[in-house]
Scaffold this active site. Structure first.
Site, PDB file in Angstrom:
ATOM      1  N   HIS A 127       5.540  -3.315   4.994  1.00  0.00           N
ATOM      2  CA  HIS A 127       5.109  -2.990   6.360  1.00  0.00           C
ATOM      3  C   HIS A 127       6.318  -2.698   7.240  1.00  0.00           C
ATOM      4  O   HIS A 127       6.312  -1.775   8.040  1.00  0.00           O
ATOM      5  CB  HIS A 127       4.317  -4.189   6.909  1.00  0.00           C
ATOM      6  CG  HIS A 127       3.735  -3.990   8.268  1.00  0.00           C
ATOM      7  ND1 HIS A 127       4.507  -3.917   9.416  1.00  0.00           N
ATOM      8  CD2 HIS A 127       2.452  -3.852   8.665  1.00  0.00           C
ATOM      9  CE1 HIS A 127       3.699  -3.739  10.457  1.00  0.00           C
ATOM     10  NE2 HIS A 127       2.456  -3.696  10.022  1.00  0.00           N
ATOM     11  N   GLU A 135      14.602   0.153   6.903  1.00  0.00           N
ATOM     12  CA  GLU A 135      15.045   1.260   6.058  1.00  0.00           C
ATOM     13  C   GLU A 135      15.082   0.796   4.617  1.00  0.00           C
ATOM     14  O   GLU A 135      15.324  -0.381   4.356  1.00  0.00           O
ATOM     15  CB  GLU A 135      16.468   1.680   6.478  1.00  0.00           C
ATOM     16  CG  GLU A 135      16.566   2.257   7.875  1.00  0.00           C
ATOM     17  CD  GLU A 135      15.956   3.638   7.994  1.00  0.00           C
ATOM     18  OE1 GLU A 135      15.898   4.338   6.966  1.00  0.00           O
ATOM     19  OE2 GLU A 135      15.509   3.990   9.087  1.00  0.00           O
ATOM     20  N   LEU A 157      -1.328  -7.703   1.786  1.00  0.00           N
ATOM     21  CA  LEU A 157      -2.356  -8.579   1.233  1.00  0.00           C
ATOM     22  C   LEU A 157      -3.643  -7.834   0.962  1.00  0.00           C
ATOM     23  O   LEU A 157      -4.280  -8.041  -0.072  1.00  0.00           O
ATOM     24  CB  LEU A 157      -2.639  -9.722   2.212  1.00  0.00           C
ATOM     25  CG  LEU A 157      -1.754 -10.933   2.059  1.00  0.00           C
ATOM     26  CD1 LEU A 157      -2.052 -11.908   3.179  1.00  0.00           C
ATOM     27  CD2 LEU A 157      -1.983 -11.587   0.706  1.00  0.00           C
ATOM     28  N   ALA A 158      -4.033  -6.993   1.896  1.00  0.00           N
ATOM     29  CA  ALA A 158      -5.353  -6.372   1.810  1.00  0.00           C
ATOM     30  C   ALA A 158      -5.284  -4.973   2.381  1.00  0.00           C
ATOM     31  O   ALA A 158      -4.402  -4.650   3.180  1.00  0.00           O
ATOM     32  CB  ALA A 158      -6.372  -7.197   2.583  1.00  0.00           C
ATOM     33  N   GLY A 181      -6.160  -1.996   4.856  1.00  0.00           N
ATOM     34  CA  GLY A 181      -6.402  -1.896   6.285  1.00  0.00           C
ATOM     35  C   GLY A 181      -5.959  -0.497   6.660  1.00  0.00           C
ATOM     36  O   GLY A 181      -5.714   0.351   5.788  1.00  0.00           O
ATOM     37  N   VAL A 182      -5.831  -0.261   7.941  1.00  0.00           N
ATOM     38  CA  VAL A 182      -5.467   1.085   8.400  1.00  0.00           C
ATOM     39  C   VAL A 182      -4.124   1.514   7.798  1.00  0.00           C
ATOM     40  O   VAL A 182      -3.947   2.675   7.418  1.00  0.00           O
ATOM     41  CB  VAL A 182      -5.433   1.128   9.939  1.00  0.00           C
ATOM     42  CG1 VAL A 182      -4.885   2.460  10.435  1.00  0.00           C
ATOM     43  CG2 VAL A 182      -6.841   0.907  10.491  1.00  0.00           C
ATOM     44  N   HIS A 183      -3.182   0.575   7.660  1.00  0.00           N
ATOM     45  CA  HIS A 183      -1.861   0.948   7.128  1.00  0.00           C
ATOM     46  C   HIS A 183      -1.956   1.474   5.700  1.00  0.00           C
ATOM     47  O   HIS A 183      -1.354   2.484   5.355  1.00  0.00           O
ATOM     48  CB  HIS A 183      -0.903  -0.245   7.149  1.00  0.00           C
ATOM     49  CG  HIS A 183      -0.602  -0.732   8.517  1.00  0.00           C
ATOM     50  ND1 HIS A 183      -0.428   0.104   9.592  1.00  0.00           N
ATOM     51  CD2 HIS A 183      -0.431  -1.989   9.008  1.00  0.00           C
ATOM     52  CE1 HIS A 183      -0.157  -0.612  10.672  1.00  0.00           C
ATOM     53  NE2 HIS A 183      -0.167  -1.876  10.341  1.00  0.00           N
TER      54      HIS A 183
END
Lengths: 131, 131
Positions: free
Chosen positions: A12, A47, A72-73, A75-77
């Site tokens: 992330h 980076e 973990l799960a 989602g939007v990302h």
């Protein structure tokens, strides 16, 4: 897997150091134990970027790159942002040029539901009580 | 742990269903295997909120509640947002009233660096290649 395969360990990213640390630790543990080419990349803040992470397979000769989200799960990302960065098609695949040859990108699922997550979480709860 | 102890399994929350699913799966796996009172709560979007999750220990007689963040790594959410919601002091502890008695809240670490995370991630990479 073998040395024709690369894993791009995707994080992330965070203004705090901890996300980068866990992503790099996962990358190191895989690289130390498995015969596969491992690189890291981050969606935000840290980076290398995803684009630079893909470019870092230059010179490795990989024919396939697994983009492996350390989330973990879903989602939007993982469902929109990262597939967009990877230019994935509807089958969650893409191709890129690596050293003048076409390599395939395949997109792995996030960690998801697994007993090891519950076991690790319970261990963290026990540690909190013993402090 | 025993039935005097509660675990509040804490999730990020998401507009997509997957975060809630993994948090609830962790809660169920712990509740099924361990002799401890388990509840869930979410920082954002999903219900119950952290406040409502704490209130859901009413009637259980718990004397200690472990707030257990199902996050991979520390970040702003686990270091600022959730401690704020839990009213944690500098020692990462707080007290709340449960059924007229004072219960202690202790705050666990997120999942963090562990070989099981790398092993699960590698398994997801293998699955992606075999699709």
């Amino acid at each position: 897997m073998n040395r024709n395969t690369g894993i791009l360990v995707l994080g992330h990213g965070s203004t705090r150091p901890h996300n980068k640390e866990i992503v790099e630790s996962v990358a190191k543990m895989i690289a130390d134990r498995k015969d596969v080419i491992v690189r890291t990349a981050f969606m935000n803040v840290n980076e290398p970027s995803i684009k630079d992470g893909l470019a870092s397979f230059s010179g490795t000769g990989v024919e396939t790159i697994v983009a492996l989200p350390i989330f973990l799960a879903h989602g939007v990302h993982t469902l929109e942002d990262i597939p967009g960065e990877l230019n994935l098609d509807e089958d969650n695949k893409a191709t890129i040029d690596v050293d003048g040859k076409t390599a395939e990108i395949v997109y792995a699922e996030p960690l998801g539901i697994d007993p090891c997550i519950a076991e690790l979480a319970y261990r963290r709860a026990e540690e909190a009580l013993s402090r």
